[in-house]
Design an enzyme around this catalytic site. Sequence first.
Site, short mmCIF file in Angstrom:
data_model
loop_
_atom_site.label_atom_id
_atom_site.label_comp_id
_atom_site.label_asym_id
_atom_site.label_seq_id
_atom_site.Cartn_x
_atom_site.Cartn_y
_atom_site.Cartn_z
N ASN A 218 0.81 -1.24 0.21
CA ASN A 218 0.02 -0.02 0.05
C ASN A 218 0.84 1.25 0.02
O ASN A 218 2.24 1.22 -0.15
CB ASN A 218 -0.91 0.01 1.10
CG ASN A 218 -0.14 -0.10 2.54
OD1 ASN A 218 0.72 0.74 2.97
ND2 ASN A 218 -0.34 -1.40 3.32
N ARG A 219 0.37 2.35 -0.08
CA ARG A 219 1.01 3.73 -0.03
C ARG A 219 1.81 4.07 1.02
O ARG A 219 2.49 5.40 1.07
CB ARG A 219 -0.04 4.81 -0.87
CG ARG A 219 -0.38 4.40 -2.14
CD ARG A 219 -1.34 5.75 -2.48
NE ARG A 219 -0.98 6.82 -2.53
CZ ARG A 219 -1.72 8.12 -2.26
NH1 ARG A 219 -3.01 7.82 -2.13
NH2 ARG A 219 -1.17 9.23 -1.89
#
Length: 413
Positions: A218-219
């Site tokens: 994920n970011r």
Amino acid sequence: MTQERISLLNGKHIVLGVTGSIAAYKAADLASKLTQAGALVDTILTGAAQRFVTPLTFQALTGRPAYTSMWESAEGLPAHIPHIGLGEGADLMIIAPATAHTIARLAHGLADDLLAVTALAARCPLIVAPAMDGAMYAHPATQANLAALVAHGVHVIVPDEGRFASGLEGRGRLPEVPVLLGHIRRLLGRGGPLAGRQVIVTAGGTRERLDPVRHLTNRSSGKQGYALAQAALDAGADVVLISAAQHLTPPVGAQVIAVESAEEMRAAVLDAADAADALIMAAAVADFKPAQAAAQKIKKGDDPDAALTLTLARTPDILLDVKARRAQTGRPRVVIGFAAESENLLANAREKLARKGLDLIVANDISAPDAGFEVDTNRVTLLDAQGGQQPYELASKAAVAEIVIGWLARAVS
Ligand code: C5P
């Protein structure tokens, strides 16, 4: 890069000693960063240091006088004799870079210039950061002198390995300024409100393996978690940083456990939990992982229209496992979670606080472009188990970390 104010350093008196090494240019940057962080920096240069940098360099960067001689008058200092005055008013003294010669002088208590007398007279903590050629550093005489300094209670920073100005390689390079700052923070933070407390911080986005070359992630950058680890260190805590972050330099003094997947993070957290006073789950733990990781790289084949369907499976919810463990052991005493939401922020956060058995949840609106993932700022609301709710303005992740650690210090006191 500009350096924002650091609460721990704000208003602190720091004596910076500079000796005659080519690394003296890094001392100028250190003086600048300390000043930007809010510290009051008084510099002392040895005669040899002035062959590399000038007192004016430091005066300009710190806005304060730089000293070179035992015999010059020192107006405005708490004592009329400069070396006593400089050491007396200081919260910390750091000699960076420290040459083999100055290390030898300090080890033997020689007092033949302003720097040496000040170090001898100072009652504050002293950091020595050696910088010299690899053979000089490795020499038994230097090592014996450094051992003597450590025995005298001096904090000696181990130099880096690498290439010297001479072209030779070895250990003896002055560490970079952020590392020097980290050591200063560690020493100044001793005795802070979390002294003697063990704090676990998780950081970064976990990576769930798909095949030998791919993963799902994920970011999350891990920046907020690293800032929390630094703030906890500043408050004097012993910090275990369980990190899935990729490209961040850990704060000086943290015990780092590198993990990849949610499973690995869970094992590391539960391992550390029984000894912990607090757990701060800032990591963005993946909720799903590939149901089966392929042993070999998944090939795309020849058919341009072929689709690949992945089956995902749930990962463990680490906080729920911690909740169960805590019901038996009472540890960690305080558990803090994060809620990164794009809608119904506060309602979702409060529901999570209750379900995961948290003492505090940091609710984070990730729909705004200036807050949340990857950027250096966050806009948070703190919700506690007693129903308290405190919103904060947009702030740096370092400032948010100080807010959360401030709350924690009150909770464990
Ligand atoms: O359930 P959700 O992911 O929104 O909750 C966020 C909080 O729960 C964070 O503190 C995160 O670190 C933690 N979490 C966890 N295990 C998971 C997913 C999230 O501990 N599998």
